[in-house]
Design an enzyme around this catalytic site. Structure first.
Site, PDB file in Angstrom:
ATOM      1  N   CYS A   1       1.335 -28.797  29.346  1.00  0.00           N
ATOM      2  CA  CYS A   1       1.340 -27.753  28.317  1.00  0.00           C
ATOM      3  C   CYS A   1      -0.068 -27.306  27.930  1.00  0.00           C
ATOM      4  CB  CYS A   1       2.107 -28.217  27.082  1.00  0.00           C
ATOM      5  SG  CYS A   1       1.433 -29.711  26.312  1.00  0.00           S
TER       6      CYS A   1
ATOM      7  N   GLU B   1       6.270 -28.906  18.973  1.00  0.00           N
ATOM      8  CA  GLU B   1       5.166 -28.904  19.937  1.00  0.00           C
ATOM      9  C   GLU B   1       5.600 -28.071  21.131  1.00  0.00           C
ATOM     10  OE1 GLU B   1       2.237 -29.966  19.445  1.00  0.00           O
ATOM     11  OE2 GLU B   1       2.583 -31.025  17.569  1.00  0.00           O
TER      12      GLU B   1
END
Length: 469
Positions: A244, A210
């Site tokens: 993010c 990720e």
């Protein structure tokens, strides 16, 4: 034998014993994790405040609430997820049983980041526990107060035979990765993701990565500018931009830029007051090194809103940049701070070409009251996730997979997707021991006359096409 090797061996022995496989065991560990969230809530609030001045409201929303939602969703559905999935059979296996068994991988490693140190460590942990694995957790050493909290208190809630927390810096983490794990789940930067993937390759260990990326946000000329400004400002400046999936830059026309600047200035004042440095609702940069990196990006383009900094408290004001060029430093890396560059484009096609000329991002955002515009961006671009007329909110749905593509990541999780990520779909065919006469046509010595029969009983036939009138 190193301490890490001994730890992994101990957990592997526990997994091989079958201890983690029963549903009752998995439920008990998940419920214990829920007690950790409830009983250590104030400690979590205090630790995140010490690490990055994170407002309690943001911690409740992005750390505790999301974890609890994920946990409840998993507990509500675990029995269904664990059931064998029976599949279609050919004629040769009609009397047999064919299904997919959801097997745990074994001993998995979860490496968490510092920006959402509870959420991004515990949400994958929930999936790993639900799937029946033993887990080694490595929280980020950068968010050191949360790291200490997790290392000291979480093991009191979970079974120490099957779950462990390792505190480690870069060198220790490198040594940890030398051990053979059955699955590795990493959240962090692409550069470190490559290191993790390289280490995993030595043992042929599957990974989920990720990672981050520069998430574009296209604002069309047909939209409610005030609504756009509030939703973009919230997504960009939440957690001081250290998210993010935050919108990393805006693409819009020159005319829209002028309207958006006015609306963004109003939204920032509405959210954080005339001096955001005094607001209890605005976080700080996590460390001095990160502060210096983000501060240097302010030299790109021209500051239209904000731009104030304070190195002592690691404060960087909510900032909007204009006159930004494609080759400016702020456009060469993920910002991970409270800076929003605006770049002007001449058309929707120009914006789509700009997005497609770069690495595929973790998320793409588009604001428009025209469904045709939204659909064009959706159909002509590629990204880990997509959200129209808002930011970040797509990741709150346990029903949607969360993950990147290309440079922004590999694999996905959340809800059922977390369970699947940490489960090996084991193909299973259970045949009867008798009825041997039915198997004779496939045995040597081969006879060509048997081939049509074998093909008829084993091949999948294409269904006839159907035209809807």
């Amino acid at each position: 034998m190193s301490a890490h090797t001994e730890l992994v061996s101990r957990l592997r022995a526990a997994w091989l014993s079958g201890k983690t496989r029963p549903m009752e065991y998995r439920v008990a560990q998940l419920e214990a994790l829920g007690r950790f969230l409830d009983e250590k809530k104030q400690d979590i609030l205090d630790a995140t405040a010490l690490d990055m001045g994170k407002p309690p409201f943001e911690v409740e929303l992005s750390e505790i609430s999301i974890c609890r939602s994920e946990l409840n969703h998993t507990l509500n559905n675990l029995g269904t997820w664990m059931k064998d999935k029976h599949v279609e059979k050919n004629w040769a296996t009609q009397l047999d049983s064919a299904f997919i068994r959801k097997d745990p991988y074994g001993v998995v490693l979860i490496i968490g980041p510092w920006n959402y140190p509870i959420n991004l460590l515990l949400v994958p942990l929930i999936g790993a526990i639900a799937a029946g694995n033993c887990v080694v957790m490595k929280p980020s050493e950068i968010s050191r107060n949360v790291e200490r909290l997790v290392a000291e208190t979480l093991p009191r809630y979970l079974d120490k035979d099957c779950f462990a927390v390792v505190t480690a810096g870069t060198e220790e983490t490198t040594r940890l990765l030398e051990n053979k794990f059955d699955y590795i789940f990493f959240t962090g930067s692409p550069s470190v993701g490559r290191i993790v993937m390289t280490a995993a390759a030595k043992h042929l260990t599957p990974v989920t990565l990720e990672l981050g990326g520069k998430n574009p946000c296209y604002v069309s000329d047909t939209c409610n500018v005030q609504n756009v400004a509030r939703r973009v400002a919230w997504g960009r400046f939440f957690n001081a931009g250290q998210t993010c999936v935050a919108p990393d830059y805006v693409l819009c026309s020159l005319e829209m830029q002028e309207k958006l600047l006015v609306a963004l200035r109003e939204a920032i004042t509405e959210f954080y007051g005339p001096n955001p440095q005094e607001s209890p609702d605005f976080a700080r940069i996590v460390g001095d090194k990160h502060f210096q990196r983000v501060q240097a990006l302010l030299r790109s383009g021209r500051v239209a809103i904000g731009g104030q900094t304070d190195a002592q408290t690691r404060y960087i004001a909510p900032t909007v940049l204009v006159d930004v060029q494609q080759d400016d430093p702020v456009m060469q890396e993920e910002i991970f701070g409270p800076i929003l560059p605006i770049l002007t484009v001449t058309s929707l096609d120009d914006a789509i070409a700009f997005i497609n000329a770069r690495e595929r991002p973790l998320a793409i955002y588009v604001f428009s009251s025209c469904k045709k515009v939204v659909n064009q961006v959706l159909e002509k671009t590629s990204s880990g996730g997509f959200c129209a007329n808002d930011t970040i909110m797509h990741m709150t749905l346990t029903s949607l997979p969360f993950g990147g593509i290309g440079q922004s990541g590999l694999g996905h999780y959340h809800g059922h997707y977390s369970f699947d990520t940490f489960s090996h779909p084991r193909a299973t065919l259970l045949r009867g021991a008798g009825r041997e006469a039915l198997n004779t046509p496939r045995y040597p010595p081969y006879a060509p006359r048997r081939l049509p029969l074998l093909r008829a009983t084993t091949e999948t036939k294409r269904r006839a096409a159907c035209t809807l009138l």
